[in-house]
Scaffold this motif. Structure first.
Motif, PDB file in Angstrom:
ATOM      1  N   VAL A   1      19.862  22.172  31.067  1.00  0.00           N
ATOM      2  CA  VAL A   1      19.357  20.807  30.947  1.00  0.00           C
ATOM      3  C   VAL A   1      20.506  19.889  30.548  1.00  0.00           C
ATOM      4  CG1 VAL A   1      17.672  19.301  29.808  1.00  0.00           C
ATOM      5  CG2 VAL A   1      17.116  21.725  30.188  1.00  0.00           C
ATOM      6  N   ALA A   2      20.892  18.961  31.429  1.00  0.00           N
ATOM      7  CA  ALA A   2      21.891  17.943  31.086  1.00  0.00           C
ATOM      8  C   ALA A   2      21.217  16.893  30.206  1.00  0.00           C
ATOM      9  CB  ALA A   2      22.446  17.304  32.356  1.00  0.00           C
ATOM     10  N   TYR A   3      21.909  16.475  29.128  1.00  0.00           N
ATOM     11  CA  TYR A   3      21.192  15.752  28.073  1.00  0.00           C
ATOM     12  C   TYR A   3      22.059  14.694  27.402  1.00  0.00           C
ATOM     13  CZ  TYR A   3      18.687  15.227  23.618  1.00  0.00           C
ATOM     14  OH  TYR A   3      18.020  14.731  22.528  1.00  0.00           O
ATOM     15  N   ARG A   4      21.440  13.560  27.105  1.00  0.00           N
ATOM     16  CA  ARG A   4      22.045  12.599  26.180  1.00  0.00           C
ATOM     17  C   ARG A   4      20.976  11.716  25.553  1.00  0.00           C
ATOM     18  NH1 ARG A   4      27.361   9.037  27.448  1.00  0.00           N
ATOM     19  NH2 ARG A   4      25.990   7.598  28.516  1.00  0.00           N
ATOM     20  N   ASN A   5      20.774  11.884  24.249  1.00  0.00           N
ATOM     21  CA  ASN A   5      19.887  11.010  23.444  1.00  0.00           C
ATOM     22  C   ASN A   5      18.487  10.842  24.028  1.00  0.00           C
ATOM     23  OD1 ASN A   5      22.225  10.596  21.944  1.00  0.00           O
ATOM     24  ND2 ASN A   5      22.771   8.738  23.067  1.00  0.00           N
ATOM     25  N   GLN A   6      17.860  11.956  24.378  1.00  0.00           N
ATOM     26  CA  GLN A   6      16.483  11.870  24.901  1.00  0.00           C
ATOM     27  C   GLN A   6      15.574  12.798  24.090  1.00  0.00           C
ATOM     28  OE1 GLN A   6      18.668  12.996  28.220  1.00  0.00           O
ATOM     29  NE2 GLN A   6      17.760  11.523  29.616  1.00  0.00           N
ATOM     30  N   GLU A   7      15.585  12.571  22.787  1.00  0.00           N
ATOM     31  CA  GLU A   7      14.918  13.459  21.836  1.00  0.00           C
ATOM     32  C   GLU A   7      13.431  13.644  22.147  1.00  0.00           C
ATOM     33  OE1 GLU A   7      14.811  15.917  18.436  1.00  0.00           O
ATOM     34  OE2 GLU A   7      16.584  14.938  19.246  1.00  0.00           O
ATOM     35  N   LYS A   8      12.745  12.544  22.456  1.00  0.00           N
ATOM     36  CA  LYS A   8      11.298  12.622  22.692  1.00  0.00           C
ATOM     37  C   LYS A   8      10.993  13.497  23.906  1.00  0.00           C
ATOM     38  CE  LYS A   8       8.820   9.085  24.264  1.00  0.00           C
ATOM     39  NZ  LYS A   8       8.065   7.809  24.321  1.00  0.00           N
ATOM     40  N   TYR A   9      11.747  13.282  25.007  1.00  0.00           N
ATOM     41  CA  TYR A   9      11.547  14.094  26.202  1.00  0.00           C
ATOM     42  C   TYR A   9      11.844  15.555  25.907  1.00  0.00           C
ATOM     43  CZ  TYR A   9      11.657   9.697  28.878  1.00  0.00           C
ATOM     44  OH  TYR A   9      11.395   8.449  29.371  1.00  0.00           O
ATOM     45  N   LEU A  10      12.914  15.783  25.163  1.00  0.00           N
ATOM     46  CA  LEU A  10      13.315  17.164  24.854  1.00  0.00           C
ATOM     47  C   LEU A  10      12.212  17.899  24.101  1.00  0.00           C
ATOM     48  CD1 LEU A  10      15.477  19.390  24.818  1.00  0.00           C
ATOM     49  CD2 LEU A  10      16.320  18.405  22.685  1.00  0.00           C
ATOM     50  N   ARG A  11      11.626  17.245  23.111  1.00  0.00           N
ATOM     51  CA  ARG A  11      10.547  17.888  22.333  1.00  0.00           C
ATOM     52  C   ARG A  11       9.371  18.269  23.236  1.00  0.00           C
ATOM     53  NH1 ARG A  11      10.425  16.889  16.615  1.00  0.00           N
ATOM     54  NH2 ARG A  11      12.346  15.869  15.950  1.00  0.00           N
ATOM     55  N   HIS A  12       8.991  17.352  24.122  1.00  0.00           N
ATOM     56  CA  HIS A  12       7.889  17.635  25.053  1.00  0.00           C
ATOM     57  C   HIS A  12       8.243  18.817  25.965  1.00  0.00           C
ATOM     58  CE1 HIS A  12       4.943  14.537  24.286  1.00  0.00           C
ATOM     59  NE2 HIS A  12       5.882  13.615  24.261  1.00  0.00           N
ATOM     60  N   LEU A  13       9.450  18.769  26.530  1.00  0.00           N
ATOM     61  CA  LEU A  13       9.860  19.823  27.462  1.00  0.00           C
ATOM     62  C   LEU A  13       9.829  21.187  26.782  1.00  0.00           C
ATOM     63  CD1 LEU A  13      11.024  20.714  30.228  1.00  0.00           C
ATOM     64  CD2 LEU A  13      13.300  20.344  29.254  1.00  0.00           C
ATOM     65  N   LEU A  14      10.418  21.283  25.586  1.00  0.00           N
ATOM     66  CA  LEU A  14      10.468  22.570  24.883  1.00  0.00           C
ATOM     67  C   LEU A  14       9.067  23.067  24.538  1.00  0.00           C
ATOM     68  CD1 LEU A  14      13.488  21.805  22.525  1.00  0.00           C
ATOM     69  CD2 LEU A  14      13.502  23.348  24.494  1.00  0.00           C
ATOM     70  N   TYR A  15       8.185  22.133  24.168  1.00  0.00           N
ATOM     71  CA  TYR A  15       6.813  22.491  23.805  1.00  0.00           C
ATOM     72  C   TYR A  15       6.092  23.164  24.973  1.00  0.00           C
ATOM     73  CZ  TYR A  15       1.954  21.812  22.313  1.00  0.00           C
ATOM     74  OH  TYR A  15       0.642  22.012  21.980  1.00  0.00           O
ATOM     75  N   TYR A  16       6.322  22.654  26.187  1.00  0.00           N
ATOM     76  CA  TYR A  16       5.634  23.195  27.368  1.00  0.00           C
ATOM     77  C   TYR A  16       6.380  24.358  28.023  1.00  0.00           C
ATOM     78  CZ  TYR A  16       2.385  19.260  27.379  1.00  0.00           C
ATOM     79  OH  TYR A  16       1.408  18.366  27.044  1.00  0.00           O
ATOM     80  N   ILE A  17       7.711  24.292  28.042  1.00  0.00           N
ATOM     81  CA  ILE A  17       8.459  25.212  28.908  1.00  0.00           C
ATOM     82  C   ILE A  17       8.540  26.628  28.339  1.00  0.00           C
ATOM     83  CG2 ILE A  17      10.854  24.903  28.110  1.00  0.00           C
ATOM     84  CD1 ILE A  17       9.863  24.602  31.772  1.00  0.00           C
TER      85      ILE A  17
END
Length: 231
Positions: free
Chosen positions: A19-35
């Motif tokens: 996952v390429a990432y920069r300052n997207q904490e909210k999206y990251l939390r959702h993704l980890l919760y589901y994935i």
């Protein structure tokens, strides 16, 4: 470090989720919760890698994924490299996070943002799966795309130039929800294919994994992912 293997059986596939990432904490939390539960139901052996870019320059998703592949391959002989946008969540458990044996696979073939159809024929964005052999054969992704858009078309072209073709997950299975997608603005402003800025046919052999340069700042294991921070 976001690593998992099934406790009661031998996993048939080992997949690295990048996952390429920069300052997207909210999206990251959702993704980890589901994935995590999603991948565990598929009984895969996997690790989730977050590749974070520091600094204030434009985001370079394609180069970050090259870095992720380079670093992930130090850990394991992965069967499959799954390249995943942080704001996409899969809707169907039968969308298997494994590679096609012969060709690069585009997995996000039906996003709600595009009314569950492809925005255009050569689209390769969102989520895709390539074996390490596929990835090296096309010299990875371009390192020179700063800012959003364009690199997905470059990658689709590279796949063809390297003598391969794109296979797609069936739209019934490859359904994804785009987080925080605003339906009203999307209806007013239809999504446009970004203009290509590169002559891929001339540059693909000289711009990719064989010319990748970066500075590894840190590599830390968090409970749900391995974070690779680069300049």
């Amino acid at each position: 470090g976001g690593y998992y293997r099934p406790p009661h059986c031998f996993a048939r596939y080992k997949s690295a989720i990048l996952v390429a990432y920069r300052n997207q904490e909210k999206y990251l939390r959702h993704l980890l919760y589901y994935i995590h539960p999603f991948l565990q139901r598929q009984q895969l052996s996997y690790t989730i890698y977050l590749i974070q870019q520091v600094g204030t320059s434009s985001f370079n998703r394609a180069k970050l994924l090259n870095v992720g592949v380079r670093e992930a391959m130090k850990d394991e002989e992965w069967d499959c490299l799954v390249l995943h946008d942080v704001d996409l969540v899969p809707e169907n458990d039968y969308n298997l996070y494994i590679c096609d044996e012969y060709y690069p696979k585009h997995m996000a073939s039906a996003m709600d943002k595009f009314q569950y159809t492809l925005p255009y024929k050569s689209f390769f964005g969102g989520v895709s799966a390539l074996t390490p052999e596929h990835y090296m054969k096309m010299n990875g992704f371009p390192n020179t795309y700063w800012g959003d858009g364009g690199e997905n078309d470059d990658i689709a072209t590279r796949i063809h130039l390297a003598g391969m073709k794109i296979v797609r997950t069936s739209p019934l299975l490859g359904r994804y929800r785009v987080m925080d997608y605003n339906e009203e603005t999307e209806m007013q402003e239809p999504w446009k294919r970004p203009p290509s800025r590169h002559n891929t046919r001339k540059t693909w052999k000289a711009d990719g994994m064989n010319t990748l340069q970066f500075r590894l700042l840190s590599r830390t294991k968090h409970p749900l992912y391995t974070k690779i921070t680069v300049d």
